[in-house]
Design a protein around this motif. Structure first.
Motif, PDB file in Angstrom:
ATOM      1  N   THR A  77      25.131  54.950  41.853  1.00  0.00           N
ATOM      2  CA  THR A  77      24.194  54.060  42.544  1.00  0.00           C
ATOM      3  C   THR A  77      23.899  52.831  41.699  1.00  0.00           C
ATOM      4  O   THR A  77      23.878  51.698  42.208  1.00  0.00           O
ATOM      5  CB  THR A  77      22.899  54.816  42.858  1.00  0.00           C
ATOM      6  N   SER A  78      23.674  53.055  40.414  1.00  0.00           N
ATOM      7  CA  SER A  78      23.422  51.926  39.515  1.00  0.00           C
ATOM      8  C   SER A  78      24.633  51.007  39.422  1.00  0.00           C
ATOM      9  O   SER A  78      24.508  49.780  39.452  1.00  0.00           O
ATOM     10  CB  SER A  78      23.039  52.450  38.133  1.00  0.00           C
ATOM     11  N   PHE A  79      25.829  51.629  39.341  1.00  0.00           N
ATOM     12  CA  PHE A  79      27.043  50.824  39.257  1.00  0.00           C
ATOM     13  C   PHE A  79      27.248  50.012  40.531  1.00  0.00           C
ATOM     14  O   PHE A  79      27.562  48.826  40.486  1.00  0.00           O
ATOM     15  CB  PHE A  79      28.240  51.745  39.008  1.00  0.00           C
ATOM     16  N   TRP A  80      27.055  50.656  41.670  1.00  0.00           N
ATOM     17  CA  TRP A  80      27.297  49.957  42.928  1.00  0.00           C
ATOM     18  C   TRP A  80      26.264  48.854  43.163  1.00  0.00           C
ATOM     19  O   TRP A  80      26.568  47.851  43.794  1.00  0.00           O
ATOM     20  CB  TRP A  80      27.283  50.949  44.085  1.00  0.00           C
ATOM     21  N   GLY A  81      25.071  49.025  42.615  1.00  0.00           N
ATOM     22  CA  GLY A  81      24.088  47.964  42.731  1.00  0.00           C
ATOM     23  C   GLY A  81      24.459  46.726  41.934  1.00  0.00           C
ATOM     24  O   GLY A  81      24.007  45.613  42.239  1.00  0.00           O
ATOM     25  N   ASN A  82      25.302  46.906  40.895  1.00  0.00           N
ATOM     26  CA  ASN A  82      25.726  45.775  40.064  1.00  0.00           C
ATOM     27  C   ASN A  82      27.025  45.137  40.538  1.00  0.00           C
ATOM     28  O   ASN A  82      27.484  44.163  39.933  1.00  0.00           O
ATOM     29  CB  ASN A  82      25.895  46.225  38.612  1.00  0.00           C
ATOM     30  N   VAL A  83      27.659  45.711  41.574  1.00  0.00           N
ATOM     31  CA  VAL A  83      28.926  45.155  42.058  1.00  0.00           C
ATOM     32  C   VAL A  83      28.795  43.689  42.475  1.00  0.00           C
ATOM     33  O   VAL A  83      29.664  42.874  42.164  1.00  0.00           O
ATOM     34  CB  VAL A  83      29.483  46.023  43.207  1.00  0.00           C
ATOM     35  N   PRO A  84      27.736  43.272  43.201  1.00  0.00           N
ATOM     36  CA  PRO A  84      27.627  41.840  43.531  1.00  0.00           C
ATOM     37  C   PRO A  84      27.599  40.946  42.298  1.00  0.00           C
ATOM     38  O   PRO A  84      28.174  39.845  42.313  1.00  0.00           O
ATOM     39  CB  PRO A  84      26.296  41.772  44.304  1.00  0.00           C
ATOM     40  N   ASP A  85      26.943  41.403  41.226  1.00  0.00           N
ATOM     41  CA  ASP A  85      26.939  40.618  39.992  1.00  0.00           C
ATOM     42  C   ASP A  85      28.344  40.516  39.407  1.00  0.00           C
ATOM     43  O   ASP A  85      28.755  39.461  38.917  1.00  0.00           O
ATOM     44  CB  ASP A  85      25.990  41.243  38.967  1.00  0.00           C
ATOM     45  N   TYR A  86      29.095  41.645  39.456  1.00  0.00           N
ATOM     46  CA  TYR A  86      30.467  41.607  38.942  1.00  0.00           C
ATOM     47  C   TYR A  86      31.311  40.624  39.735  1.00  0.00           C
ATOM     48  O   TYR A  86      32.079  39.828  39.158  1.00  0.00           O
ATOM     49  CB  TYR A  86      31.087  43.008  39.026  1.00  0.00           C
ATOM     50  N   LEU A  87      31.187  40.640  41.061  1.00  0.00           N
ATOM     51  CA  LEU A  87      31.954  39.711  41.891  1.00  0.00           C
ATOM     52  C   LEU A  87      31.530  38.270  41.637  1.00  0.00           C
ATOM     53  O   LEU A  87      32.359  37.355  41.625  1.00  0.00           O
ATOM     54  CB  LEU A  87      31.783  40.067  43.364  1.00  0.00           C
ATOM     55  N   SER A  88      30.234  38.075  41.424  1.00  0.00           N
ATOM     56  CA  SER A  88      29.757  36.726  41.145  1.00  0.00           C
ATOM     57  C   SER A  88      30.306  36.212  39.826  1.00  0.00           C
ATOM     58  O   SER A  88      30.722  35.052  39.712  1.00  0.00           O
ATOM     59  CB  SER A  88      28.225  36.719  41.127  1.00  0.00           C
ATOM     60  N   ASN A  89      30.326  37.064  38.798  1.00  0.00           N
ATOM     61  CA  ASN A  89      30.884  36.666  37.504  1.00  0.00           C
ATOM     62  C   ASN A  89      32.370  36.347  37.620  1.00  0.00           C
ATOM     63  O   ASN A  89      32.862  35.385  37.011  1.00  0.00           O
ATOM     64  CB  ASN A  89      30.670  37.778  36.473  1.00  0.00           C
ATOM     65  N   TYR A  93      34.182  32.779  36.898  1.00  0.00           N
ATOM     66  CA  TYR A  93      35.307  32.627  35.974  1.00  0.00           C
ATOM     67  C   TYR A  93      36.481  31.938  36.655  1.00  0.00           C
ATOM     68  O   TYR A  93      37.129  31.056  36.083  1.00  0.00           O
ATOM     69  CB  TYR A  93      35.726  34.003  35.452  1.00  0.00           C
ATOM     70  N   LEU A  94      36.756  32.322  37.906  1.00  0.00           N
ATOM     71  CA  LEU A  94      37.843  31.679  38.636  1.00  0.00           C
ATOM     72  C   LEU A  94      37.543  30.209  38.897  1.00  0.00           C
ATOM     73  O   LEU A  94      38.442  29.357  38.816  1.00  0.00           O
ATOM     74  CB  LEU A  94      38.065  32.423  39.965  1.00  0.00           C
ATOM     75  N   GLN A  95      36.286  29.892  39.166  1.00  0.00           N
ATOM     76  CA  GLN A  95      35.907  28.504  39.365  1.00  0.00           C
ATOM     77  C   GLN A  95      36.097  27.703  38.089  1.00  0.00           C
ATOM     78  O   GLN A  95      36.527  26.543  38.127  1.00  0.00           O
ATOM     79  CB  GLN A  95      34.445  28.434  39.828  1.00  0.00           C
ATOM     80  N   HIS A  96      35.814  28.353  36.944  1.00  0.00           N
ATOM     81  CA  HIS A  96      36.033  27.694  35.664  1.00  0.00           C
ATOM     82  C   HIS A  96      37.515  27.391  35.452  1.00  0.00           C
ATOM     83  O   HIS A  96      37.888  26.328  34.939  1.00  0.00           O
ATOM     84  CB  HIS A  96      35.504  28.577  34.532  1.00  0.00           C
ATOM     85  N   LEU A  97      38.393  28.331  35.861  1.00  0.00           N
ATOM     86  CA  LEU A  97      39.825  28.088  35.748  1.00  0.00           C
ATOM     87  C   LEU A  97      40.249  26.908  36.614  1.00  0.00           C
ATOM     88  O   LEU A  97      41.091  26.091  36.204  1.00  0.00           O
ATOM     89  CB  LEU A  97      40.598  29.343  36.158  1.00  0.00           C
ATOM     90  N   ILE A  98      39.678  26.818  37.804  1.00  0.00           N
ATOM     91  CA  ILE A  98      40.027  25.707  38.697  1.00  0.00           C
ATOM     92  C   ILE A  98      39.603  24.372  38.090  1.00  0.00           C
ATOM     93  O   ILE A  98      40.360  23.383  38.102  1.00  0.00           O
ATOM     94  CB  ILE A  98      39.370  25.922  40.074  1.00  0.00           C
ATOM     95  N   LEU A 258      40.954  41.764  32.376  1.00  0.00           N
ATOM     96  CA  LEU A 258      41.758  40.728  31.727  1.00  0.00           C
ATOM     97  C   LEU A 258      41.694  39.424  32.509  1.00  0.00           C
ATOM     98  O   LEU A 258      41.639  38.334  31.915  1.00  0.00           O
ATOM     99  CB  LEU A 258      43.209  41.194  31.603  1.00  0.00           C
ATOM    100  N   ALA A 259      41.683  39.509  33.845  1.00  0.00           N
ATOM    101  CA  ALA A 259      41.627  38.296  34.669  1.00  0.00           C
ATOM    102  C   ALA A 259      40.298  37.579  34.530  1.00  0.00           C
ATOM    103  O   ALA A 259      40.235  36.349  34.654  1.00  0.00           O
ATOM    104  CB  ALA A 259      41.876  38.649  36.139  1.00  0.00           C
ATOM    105  N   THR A 260      39.218  38.323  34.259  1.00  0.00           N
ATOM    106  CA  THR A 260      37.901  37.712  34.103  1.00  0.00           C
ATOM    107  C   THR A 260      37.602  37.314  32.663  1.00  0.00           C
ATOM    108  O   THR A 260      36.488  36.893  32.365  1.00  0.00           O
ATOM    109  CB  THR A 260      36.812  38.670  34.596  1.00  0.00           C
TER     110      THR A 260
END
Length: 340
Positions: A77-89, A93-98, A258-260
């Motif tokens: 439950t704690s991990f799944w609550g942090n999934v939006p933060d992981y996707l946001s990070n 990071y991808l925006q920084h690459l762009i 590695l991608a992030t």
């Protein structure tokens, strides 16, 4: 041939539809030494000793399920609550690459198009990650919907433990009564060899799973990923499957890290995957062969062929068929002599 076909069909049904009853029978046979202690030292009859041992088993099982379940559900439950933060990070990071790509190219028509293509590709990747997260969410919801069915199976299993524990001697006599008097000693020997082999197989699987769990748990602690208890348990469950294995969890996870830009975690997960795979593949055939009384190569072949023929059930059904065949060969029930 008819008996062999019927026997294979019976084993298949036993490992599929009759799985709760098969598991209950295995538990009762494990509890039989405890029943003997109650009957010999406490002067209990069969019914009282079976009820007491089955009650103790039920209390221990439900207690462990409650403790482990609460811990794992809390971590998930704690991990799944942090999934939006992981996707946001990841998106940041991808925006920084762009932005870095845009600053690295100047002038020319192609250089103007490259950042646009990168941005489109990164957006698609982010959308794919979100779809994966949504798919996992739906899987979790489906798993939650199957919880009532799990409790029904659990109740059937526990009731079967009590009933089998009370009537185990009667069941054994009924099975032996199906055979002629001169064959009963051979059948008893087959049943004893089968009991030792099946228990050895279960002990081997438990040992392998425990080894994988310990390596994964401490590896995740060293890497510092968080939620080591729940993730290690997930990896152990997936590792039982011969085709998927630990790589289906650790490799995509490592690629994402590695991608992030988290090279330490990504490389650590790859090394953990290599350690688990190498250690398990080296010792698995040996442990199974020693535990069930068959060679390492037949054990490996039976695992793979069983899985390919009937799926996950074949992981247990394949070695069981080999064990039954070898046990019958030892006592002469299947005399095969090829003469050229």
């Amino acid at each position: 041939m008819i008996l062999i076909v019927l026997g294979l069909a019976f084993l298949y049904l036993l490992f599929t539809v009759g799985a709760p009853f098969l598991l209950a029978l295995v538990v009762v046979i494990f509890l039989e030494p405890l029943n003997r202690v109650f009957m010999d030292r406490l002067q209990m009859n069969r019914v009282a000793s079976a009820i007491l041992s089955s009650t103790l088993f039920t209390i221990v099982l439900l207690g462990l399920m409650g403790l482990i379940g609460l811990k794992v559900v809390g971590e998930l439950t704690s991990f799944w609550g942090n999934v939006p933060d992981y996707l946001s990070n990841a998106n940041q990071y991808l925006q920084h690459l762009i932005e870095h790509a845009q600053s690295s190219y100047d002038g020319g028509r192609e250089s103007d198009q490259l950042p646009i293509k990168l941005e489109s590709w990164m957006s698609s990747l982010t959308s794919a990650l979100q779809n994966v997260a949504g798919g996992v969410s739906r899987y979790i919801v489906g798993f939650a919907a199957g919880i009532p069915n799990f409790f029904i199976v659990l109740i059937v299993f526990l009731v079967a433990v009590y009933l089998f524990g009370i009537s185990l001697p009667t069941m054994k006599s009924s099975v032996l009564a199906l055979f002629a008097d001169e064959s009963r000693s051979q059948v008893e020997e087959v049943m004893e060899n089968l009991r030792k082999s099946i228990f050895g197989f279960l002990r081997a699987q438990l040992l392998l799973s425990l080894m994988t769990y310990v390596i994964t748990f401490f590896g995740l602690l060293i890497i510092g990923t968080g939620y080591p208890l729940a993730i290690a348990l997930l990896i152990v469950i997936v590792d039982i499957l011969p085709i998927l294995g630990t790589g289906s969890v650790l490799v995509p996870w490592a690629a994402y890290m590695l991608a992030t830009g988290d090279s330490f975690t990504g490389i650590g997960l790859i090394l953990l995957f290599l350690v688990i795979t190498v250690v398990r593949r080296i010792i698995e055939p040996k442990i199974l062969g020693d535990a069930v009384g068959i060679g390492a190569l037949p054990a490996l072949i039976s695992l793979y062929v069983g899985y390919e023929l009937v799926g996950l059930i074949g992981v247990f059904l394949g070695p069981a068929v080999v064990i039954v065949f070898i046990a019958c060969r030892k006592v002469g029930l299947i005399p095969i002599r090829i003469k050229l």
